[in-house]
Design a protein around this motif. Sequence first.
Motif, PDB file in Angstrom:
ATOM      1  N   VAL A  72       0.842  -1.208   0.000  1.00 11.01           N
ATOM      2  CA  VAL A  72       0.000   0.000   0.000  1.00 11.01           C
ATOM      3  C   VAL A  72       0.872   1.250   0.000  1.00 11.01           C
ATOM      4  CG1 VAL A  72      -1.701   1.302   1.335  1.00 11.01           C
ATOM      5  CG2 VAL A  72      -1.964  -1.147   1.060  1.00 11.01           C
ATOM      6  N   GLY A  73       1.971   1.229   0.749  1.00 11.64           N
ATOM      7  CA  GLY A  73       2.881   2.376   0.770  1.00 11.64           C
ATOM      8  C   GLY A  73       3.530   2.623  -0.578  1.00 11.64           C
ATOM      9  N   ALA A  74       3.924   1.551  -1.263  1.00 16.78           N
ATOM     10  CA  ALA A  74       4.518   1.705  -2.600  1.00 16.78           C
ATOM     11  C   ALA A  74       3.496   2.248  -3.587  1.00 16.78           C
ATOM     12  CB  ALA A  74       5.068   0.369  -3.085  1.00 16.78           C
ATOM     13  N   TYR A  75       2.249   1.789  -3.469  1.00 17.15           N
ATOM     14  CA  TYR A  75       1.188   2.312  -4.336  1.00 17.15           C
ATOM     15  C   TYR A  75       0.966   3.803  -4.073  1.00 17.15           C
ATOM     16  CZ  TYR A  75      -3.412   3.118  -6.317  1.00 17.15           C
ATOM     17  OH  TYR A  75      -4.459   3.645  -7.022  1.00 17.15           O
ATOM     18  N   MET A  76       0.985   4.191  -2.812  1.00 15.19           N
ATOM     19  CA  MET A  76       0.776   5.605  -2.469  1.00 15.19           C
ATOM     20  C   MET A  76       1.930   6.472  -2.959  1.00 15.19           C
ATOM     21  SD  MET A  76      -2.148   5.838  -0.978  1.00 15.19           S
ATOM     22  CE  MET A  76      -2.288   7.182   0.139  1.00 15.19           C
ATOM     23  N   LEU A  77       3.140   5.926  -2.994  1.00 13.64           N
ATOM     24  CA  LEU A  77       4.279   6.685  -3.504  1.00 13.64           C
ATOM     25  C   LEU A  77       4.145   7.010  -4.985  1.00 13.64           C
ATOM     26  CD1 LEU A  77       7.411   5.085  -1.822  1.00 13.64           C
ATOM     27  CD2 LEU A  77       6.562   7.392  -1.532  1.00 13.64           C
ATOM     28  N   LEU A  78       3.385   6.215  -5.720  1.00  9.98           N
ATOM     29  CA  LEU A  78       3.214   6.431  -7.149  1.00  9.98           C
ATOM     30  C   LEU A  78       2.115   7.434  -7.476  1.00  9.98           C
ATOM     31  CD1 LEU A  78       3.590   2.731  -8.311  1.00  9.98           C
ATOM     32  CD2 LEU A  78       5.292   4.555  -8.417  1.00  9.98           C
ATOM     33  N   GLN A  79       1.442   7.964  -6.476  1.00  9.08           N
ATOM     34  CA  GLN A  79       0.369   8.927  -6.695  1.00  9.08           C
ATOM     35  C   GLN A  79       0.939  10.295  -7.041  1.00  9.08           C
ATOM     36  OE1 GLN A  79      -2.878   7.896  -6.687  1.00  9.08           O
ATOM     37  NE2 GLN A  79      -1.914   5.898  -6.468  1.00  9.08           N
ATOM     38  N   ARG A  80       0.076  11.202  -7.509  1.00  6.27           N
ATOM     39  CA  ARG A  80       0.497  12.536  -7.930  1.00  6.27           C
ATOM     40  C   ARG A  80       0.321  13.589  -6.848  1.00  6.27           C
ATOM     41  NH1 ARG A  80       3.797  12.354 -12.111  1.00  6.27           N
ATOM     42  NH2 ARG A  80       2.977  11.096 -13.791  1.00  6.27           N
ATOM     43  N   ASP A  81      -0.304  13.243  -5.736  1.00 10.33           N
ATOM     44  CA  ASP A  81      -0.538  14.198  -4.669  1.00 10.33           C
ATOM     45  C   ASP A  81       0.565  14.071  -3.622  1.00 10.33           C
ATOM     46  OD1 ASP A  81      -1.881  16.138  -3.226  1.00 10.33           O
ATOM     47  OD2 ASP A  81      -3.152  14.691  -2.180  1.00 10.33           O
ATOM     48  N   HIS A 135      -0.428  19.122  -5.986  1.00  6.17           N
ATOM     49  CA  HIS A 135      -0.436  18.142  -7.063  1.00  6.17           C
ATOM     50  C   HIS A 135       0.857  18.246  -7.869  1.00  6.17           C
ATOM     51  CE1 HIS A 135      -4.501  16.899  -6.308  1.00  6.17           C
ATOM     52  NE2 HIS A 135      -4.840  18.163  -6.197  1.00  6.17           N
ATOM     53  N   HIS A 136       1.437  17.103  -8.155  1.00  7.33           N
ATOM     54  CA  HIS A 136       2.733  17.038  -8.826  1.00  7.33           C
ATOM     55  C   HIS A 136       2.691  17.665 -10.220  1.00  7.33           C
ATOM     56  CE1 HIS A 136       6.071  15.049 -10.961  1.00  7.33           C
ATOM     57  NE2 HIS A 136       6.691  15.237  -9.822  1.00  7.33           N
ATOM     58  N   ASP A 137       1.642  17.402 -10.987  1.00  8.71           N
ATOM     59  CA  ASP A 137       1.557  17.925 -12.357  1.00  8.71           C
ATOM     60  C   ASP A 137       1.485  19.450 -12.371  1.00  8.71           C
ATOM     61  OD1 ASP A 137       1.602  15.343 -13.309  1.00  8.71           O
ATOM     62  OD2 ASP A 137      -0.585  15.171 -13.351  1.00  8.71           O
ATOM     63  N   GLU A 138       0.690  20.023 -11.477  1.00 13.79           N
ATOM     64  CA  GLU A 138       0.582  21.482 -11.407  1.00 13.79           C
ATOM     65  C   GLU A 138       1.889  22.117 -10.953  1.00 13.79           C
ATOM     66  OE1 GLU A 138      -2.757  22.359  -8.932  1.00 13.79           O
ATOM     67  OE2 GLU A 138      -4.138  21.215 -10.185  1.00 13.79           O
ATOM     68  N   LEU A 139       2.586  21.459 -10.037  1.00 15.64           N
ATOM     69  CA  LEU A 139       3.884  21.978  -9.593  1.00 15.64           C
ATOM     70  C   LEU A 139       4.899  21.959 -10.726  1.00 15.64           C
ATOM     71  CD1 LEU A 139       4.188  20.303  -6.087  1.00 15.64           C
ATOM     72  CD2 LEU A 139       3.971  22.742  -6.559  1.00 15.64           C
TER      73      LEU A 139
END
Length: 128
Positions: free
Chosen positions: A15-24, A101-105
Amino acid sequence: MILAFAATAAALFGVGAYMLLQRDLIRIVVGVALISQSSVVALIGASLTRGHAPIDVSTGESYSDPVPQALVLTALVIGLATLALLLALVHRVVVAYRTAHHDELAAEEIAIEQQLQRDQQRDSNEMT
């Protein structure tokens, strides 16, 4: 019982690895915290002894090893310090850029870099 600890550590890590792949950024921080906690659960599971009391003074027999317990405490402290640092960094980014959000940054950083390049070009044209 040890299989339960291994499954819990694997689930937390997954679950932690999945959360690391998120954009927030907040979800990324949660992913780091979950991976840190999975290491704590893995250390606790690895240090279990079956059928022995942690400290058995009456018989003088073997007792549980204090090294994994010290490693767990150290991992908890380091995990908490890392989490505090990451939350402070995310707070600063949100205050400065008004988004998490990573994309906006990334888009805003590109716009700032282009503005800096235009300013440098303008300054070099004024110098000549």
